[in-house]
Design a protein around this motif. Structure first.
Motif, PDB file in Angstrom:
ATOM      1  N   HIS A 183     -46.831  65.594   2.092  1.00 14.47           N
ATOM      2  CA  HIS A 183     -48.045  66.234   1.540  1.00 14.47           C
ATOM      3  C   HIS A 183     -49.311  65.752   2.255  1.00 14.47           C
ATOM      4  CE1 HIS A 183     -45.099  66.919  -1.534  1.00 14.47           C
ATOM      5  NE2 HIS A 183     -45.023  65.635  -1.746  1.00 14.47           N
ATOM      6  N   ILE A 184     -49.236  65.743   3.546  1.00 11.78           N
ATOM      7  CA  ILE A 184     -50.375  65.316   4.360  1.00 11.78           C
ATOM      8  C   ILE A 184     -50.518  66.300   5.515  1.00 11.78           C
ATOM      9  CG2 ILE A 184     -50.245  62.841   3.870  1.00 11.78           C
ATOM     10  CD1 ILE A 184     -48.626  62.623   6.492  1.00 11.78           C
ATOM     11  N   ASP A 185     -51.597  66.155   6.297  1.00  7.18           N
ATOM     12  CA  ASP A 185     -51.713  66.992   7.493  1.00  7.18           C
ATOM     13  C   ASP A 185     -51.999  66.142   8.734  1.00  7.18           C
ATOM     14  OD1 ASP A 185     -54.273  66.286   7.007  1.00  7.18           O
ATOM     15  OD2 ASP A 185     -55.036  68.316   6.656  1.00  7.18           O
ATOM     16  N   THR A 186     -51.596  64.901   8.705  1.00  7.42           N
ATOM     17  CA  THR A 186     -51.771  64.012   9.848  1.00  7.42           C
ATOM     18  C   THR A 186     -50.924  64.519  11.023  1.00  7.42           C
ATOM     19  OG1 THR A 186     -51.844  62.244   8.225  1.00  7.42           O
ATOM     20  CG2 THR A 186     -51.650  61.560  10.532  1.00  7.42           C
ATOM     21  N   PRO A 187     -51.478  64.526  12.243  1.00  9.61           N
ATOM     22  CA  PRO A 187     -50.664  64.964  13.386  1.00  9.61           C
ATOM     23  C   PRO A 187     -49.419  64.093  13.535  1.00  9.61           C
ATOM     24  CG  PRO A 187     -52.976  64.758  13.990  1.00  9.61           C
ATOM     25  CD  PRO A 187     -52.854  64.201  12.611  1.00  9.61           C
ATOM     26  N   LEU A 188     -48.337  64.728  13.959  1.00  8.26           N
ATOM     27  CA  LEU A 188     -47.057  64.014  14.067  1.00  8.26           C
ATOM     28  C   LEU A 188     -47.150  62.806  14.990  1.00  8.26           C
ATOM     29  CD1 LEU A 188     -43.555  65.370  14.068  1.00  8.26           C
ATOM     30  CD2 LEU A 188     -44.182  63.940  15.981  1.00  8.26           C
ATOM     31  N   ALA A 189     -47.911  62.958  16.072  1.00  7.75           N
ATOM     32  CA  ALA A 189     -48.000  61.859  17.038  1.00  7.75           C
ATOM     33  C   ALA A 189     -48.525  60.581  16.376  1.00  7.75           C
ATOM     34  CB  ALA A 189     -48.892  62.264  18.209  1.00  7.75           C
ATOM     35  N   ALA A 190     -49.383  60.748  15.375  1.00  7.29           N
ATOM     36  CA  ALA A 190     -49.943  59.575  14.682  1.00  7.29           C
ATOM     37  C   ALA A 190     -48.958  58.988  13.673  1.00  7.29           C
ATOM     38  CB  ALA A 190     -51.235  59.968  13.980  1.00  7.29           C
ATOM     39  N   LEU A 191     -47.961  59.759  13.293  1.00  4.53           N
ATOM     40  CA  LEU A 191     -46.985  59.285  12.306  1.00  4.53           C
ATOM     41  C   LEU A 191     -45.767  58.647  12.953  1.00  4.53           C
ATOM     42  CD1 LEU A 191     -47.129  62.374   9.928  1.00  4.53           C
ATOM     43  CD2 LEU A 191     -48.050  60.100   9.475  1.00  4.53           C
ATOM     44  N   ARG A 192     -45.491  59.019  14.196  1.00  6.58           N
ATOM     45  CA  ARG A 192     -44.354  58.442  14.920  1.00  6.58           C
ATOM     46  C   ARG A 192     -44.536  56.927  15.010  1.00  6.58           C
ATOM     47  NH1 ARG A 192     -43.996  58.839  20.122  1.00  6.58           N
ATOM     48  NH2 ARG A 192     -42.027  57.726  19.983  1.00  6.58           N
ATOM     49  N   GLY A 193     -43.442  56.206  14.837  1.00  2.32           N
ATOM     50  CA  GLY A 193     -43.508  54.757  14.983  1.00  2.32           C
ATOM     51  C   GLY A 193     -43.950  54.046  13.722  1.00  2.32           C
TER      52      GLY A 193
END
Ligand code: URA
Length: 241
Positions: A183-193
């Protein structure tokens, strides 16, 4: 050095310079990733899934098969429930069924699915050893990006699947899926890792690129390989290996 079998799997994923990259990623430490405590809070808009909370596998499967909760029910051939080991340690969440999946009633059966199978094999897992499903259970029409509301209608099904499987780790594929799940809209690249948790269950969750994206951007396979090694380490740690 990587053995021949591993090389074959990695080759199937389409990464050419495996030996070099393997040395590089073997040094990846779980400590380098964001601690588990740094999780994303459950948004107030999330469903409680009380409607589905007591359903067993057959009842849940039947609900999904008959689901009319959103407009995607009008355009699907059939809903696509999920496949694999219902006691799996690794639970994989994709975005939504593709055309082939909609026809066959199974997630990730097309070209994208072949790449997912190769990704799993690269960390020593067969497709049948994991549980695979999607954040949306129905094929969206062409050019239609599923809305947050459509995903919300499906959320209770996914939560109940997770509760029934009780996996050690959840791996989410692709930006749309992770947005629906967290339930967020953070870009995937920022969530990886980042080592996140699934809001309803508290089960550890990792995010990586979707195999569909990898088919278009093969250079990102190296990043996915790093994510897969982290997933493998987390699974081994949970199993006490
Ligand atoms: N097939 C699926 O089942 N899910 C996806 O996200 C893509 C293709």
């Amino acid at each position: 050095m990587i053995d021949n079998r591993r090389y074959e799997y990695l080759h199937a994923m389409g990464i050419p310079v495996w030996q070099q990259r393997d040395r590089q990623v073997e040094s990846v430490s779980l400590q380098a990733f964001t601690p588990l405590e740094k999780t994303i809070p459950l948004s107030s808009g999330a469903m409680t899934d009380s409607d589905f909370g007591l359903l067993d596998w057959p009842a849940l499967e039947q609900r999904v098969a008959q689901c009319q909760l959103c407009g995607l029910a009008q355009t699907r051939t059939q809903s696509v429930f999920g496949v694999g080991d219902r006691q799996a340690e690794l639970f994989i969440i994709g975005e939504a069924p593709g055309v082939d999946d909609d026809q066959q009633g199974e997630p990730f059966v097309g070209l994208t699915g072949q790449l997912l199978n190769a990704m799993l094999q690269a960390i020593g897992l067969q497709r049948r050893q994991v549980y695979i499903t999607n954040s949306l259970k129905c094929l969206p029409p062409r050019q239609h990006v599923p809305s947050a509301e459509e995903a919300r209608q499906c959320q209770g099904y996914l939560s109940r699947q997770i509760a029934l499987v009780q996996p050690k780790l959840i791996l989410v594929l692709g930006q749309h899926a992770v947005h629906h799940v967290l339930h967020i809209d953070t870009p995937l690249a920022a969530l990886r890792g980042q080592r996140l948790t699934e809001p309803q269950s508290g089960i550890p969750l990792l995010v990586t690129y979707h195999p569909d994206y990898l088919l278009k951007s093969p250079a990102e396979k190296a990043a996915v390989w790093v994510d897969l090694l982290v997933a493998k380490k987390m699974l081994q740690a949970k199993a006490g290996v």
